[in-house]
Scaffold this active site. Structure first.
Site, PDB file in Angstrom:
ATOM      1  N   GLU A 241      -6.705  -0.807  38.622  1.00  0.00           N
ATOM      2  CA  GLU A 241      -5.473  -0.459  39.323  1.00  0.00           C
ATOM      3  C   GLU A 241      -5.817   0.292  40.604  1.00  0.00           C
ATOM      4  OE1 GLU A 241      -3.028   2.670  37.462  1.00  0.00           O
ATOM      5  OE2 GLU A 241      -4.443   2.602  35.803  1.00  0.00           O
TER       6      GLU A 241
ATOM      7  N   HIS B 243      -7.288   5.113  24.370  1.00  0.00           N
ATOM      8  CA  HIS B 243      -7.251   5.355  25.817  1.00  0.00           C
ATOM      9  C   HIS B 243      -7.252   6.876  26.010  1.00  0.00           C
ATOM     10  CE1 HIS B 243      -6.210   5.670  29.920  1.00  0.00           C
ATOM     11  NE2 HIS B 243      -4.972   6.053  29.696  1.00  0.00           N
TER      12      HIS B 243
ATOM     13  N   CYS C 296      -3.577   1.329  32.975  1.00  0.00           N
ATOM     14  CA  CYS C 296      -4.809   1.519  32.193  1.00  0.00           C
ATOM     15  C   CYS C 296      -4.994   0.450  31.120  1.00  0.00           C
ATOM     16  CB  CYS C 296      -4.822   2.909  31.564  1.00  0.00           C
ATOM     17  SG  CYS C 296      -4.590   4.211  32.773  1.00  0.00           S
TER      18      CYS C 296
END
Ligand code: COA
Length: 387
Positions: A79, A233, A111
């Site tokens: 990103e 994450h 993400c």
């Protein structure tokens, strides 16, 4: 047929800002960072480091071990893209001198895109076992100065070779996912830094985990106790702790402190001192688990929870392969982290937030120690070089 990660290697930049230095500058108790969000350092990229040079640094040691002309595709997840049109993967393809008989594309959803690229790659190999796909997840996490996100910056790239009969982990079919159109974190096209509704984003993360887990259990019939280690994450390590507490509660499992730490801490060691690397951070966590867990993981089941703000989330699992420890690149990971140079707060600002890189022509001062760097921009075109 087993399909999954045959080789994995991660890279980060040559510099970091300690959150002790950051806390002193902002006149904040450092325990807010060390304990409250569970972070100690943030890797900082100088102006001549971007996701392409980070990706090349991550991928090069993999390519040294295989016939690089055998790579049939590059799926580049980021990103922090360097061009609105041309894929960062094509810059990488040129820099690493790969075969023209290769498909290259960039993946984006905050993400989440690294997990999306990994899943697409496994599907490509299942459909045609001759495929060897290089998956890259690379990001530079940047928030505005004096915002709540500033202490959770960082950068990193993970390169993964996806093949049949993988030597590290076979990704298991069946996963749970969740998508919802929300505005918890976003970066409009004109901005270099992300905007975030921080507290809201942590709530949506946990909600998405519950939804993806529910879907995963329905799809696969697997339960919490079928999983030996959990990778999440990790925007900051406290988030992974909260995620694991939430998952155990939803699954109705009571863990002792010792069990809780054994299931989560090894996957947080690198992220705590590298910071957020958006699409890469889940896989930096996986590298951390592989390199830091003292017991052998052969035939153990690892879960992966990917969360991308906005939001898309996915929960899936993989089975560790016997002998995986022989192909790990632990020394390279620890050497990169240990060799980073500390920055003062002023140096961090100069590297990270004061350099305009949307200029037509610029030659960058050499700060990136290689093996690849962004040399400059001439007539709006980016030029990379080996160092
Ligand atoms: N000692 C120990 N803990 C402390 C402390 C101290 N001196 N001072 C604060 N804390 C704790 C707080 O109690 C809080 O804990 P909790 O989350 O368990 O309630 C934690 O540190 C963070 O403090 P808070 O005041 O909430 O921090 P903040 O307003 O700076 O925001 C985030 C924290 C995560 C919202 C912010 O870093 C952010 O916006 N990050 C980017 C977005 C992000 O990463 N989202 C995650 C989903 S992708």
């Amino acid at each position: 047929m087993n399909v999954g990660i045959d080789l994995i290697h991660f890279s980060t930049s040559d510099y970091y800002l300690g959150l002790d230095v950051f806390a002193e500058e902002k006149n904040i108790d450092v325990d807010k960072f060390y304990i409250g969000i569970g972070q100690e350092k943030m890797s900082i990229a100088p102006p001549d480091e971007d996701v392409v040079s980070l990706a090349a640094k991550a991928a090069a040691p993999i390519l040294e071990q295989i016939d690089k002309d055998s790579i049939t595709a590059i799926l580049f997840a980021t990103e922090s893209g360097v061009d609105q049109s041309k894929s960062a993967g094509v810059f990488l393809h040129g820099l690493l001198n790969l075969s023209s008989r290769c498909r290259v594309v960039e993946f984006k959803h905050a993400c989440y895109s690294g997990a999306a690229a990994l899943q697409m790659a496994t599907m490509m190999v299942r459909a045609n076992p001759k495929e060897k796909v290089l998956v890259i997840a690379a990001d530079i996490a940047k928030y505005d100065v004096d915002t709540s996100g500033e202490a959770t910056q960082g950068c990193g790239a993970v390169a993964m070779l996806i093949t049949e009969s993988p030597r590290i982990i076979a990704i298991e079919p069946g996963s749970g996912y969740h998508t919802e159109d929300v505005m918890d974190f976003w970066r409009p096209n004109q901005r270099k830094t992300a905007l975030v509704d921080g507290k809201y984003s942590t709530k949506v993360y946990l909600h998405s985990l519950k939804q993806a887990w529910q879907h995963f259990t329905e799809e696969t019939g697997k339960t919490f106790s079928d999983i030996n280690h959990f990778c999440y994450h990790i925007p900051f390590t406290k988030m992974a702790e909260k995620a694991h507490q939430t998952l155990a509660k939803v699954a109705g499992v009571k863990l002792t402190d010792e069990e809780f730490q054994a299931q989560t801490l090894p996957s947080q060691v690198y992220n705590r001192i590298v910071g957020n690397s958006y699409s890469a951070s889940l896989f930096v966590g996986f590298c951390s688990l592989l390199d830091n867990l003292k017991e052998n993981l052969s035939e153990r089941r690892i879960s992966f929870f990917s969360y991308g703000s906005g939001c898309v989330a996915e929960f899936f699992t993989g089975l560790m392969q016997p002998g995986y420890e022989k192909v790990l690149m632990t020394t390279s990971h620890t050497r990169q982290i240990e060799q980073r140079e500390p920055l003062t707060y002023a140096q961090y600002l100069a590297f990270y937030h004061e350099v305009e890189d949307d200029v037509e022509n610029i030659e960058f001062e050499v700060n990136n120690k290689g093996p690849y760097r962004l040399a400059g921009i001439r007539d709006h075109k980016r030029y990379y070089q080996a160092v």
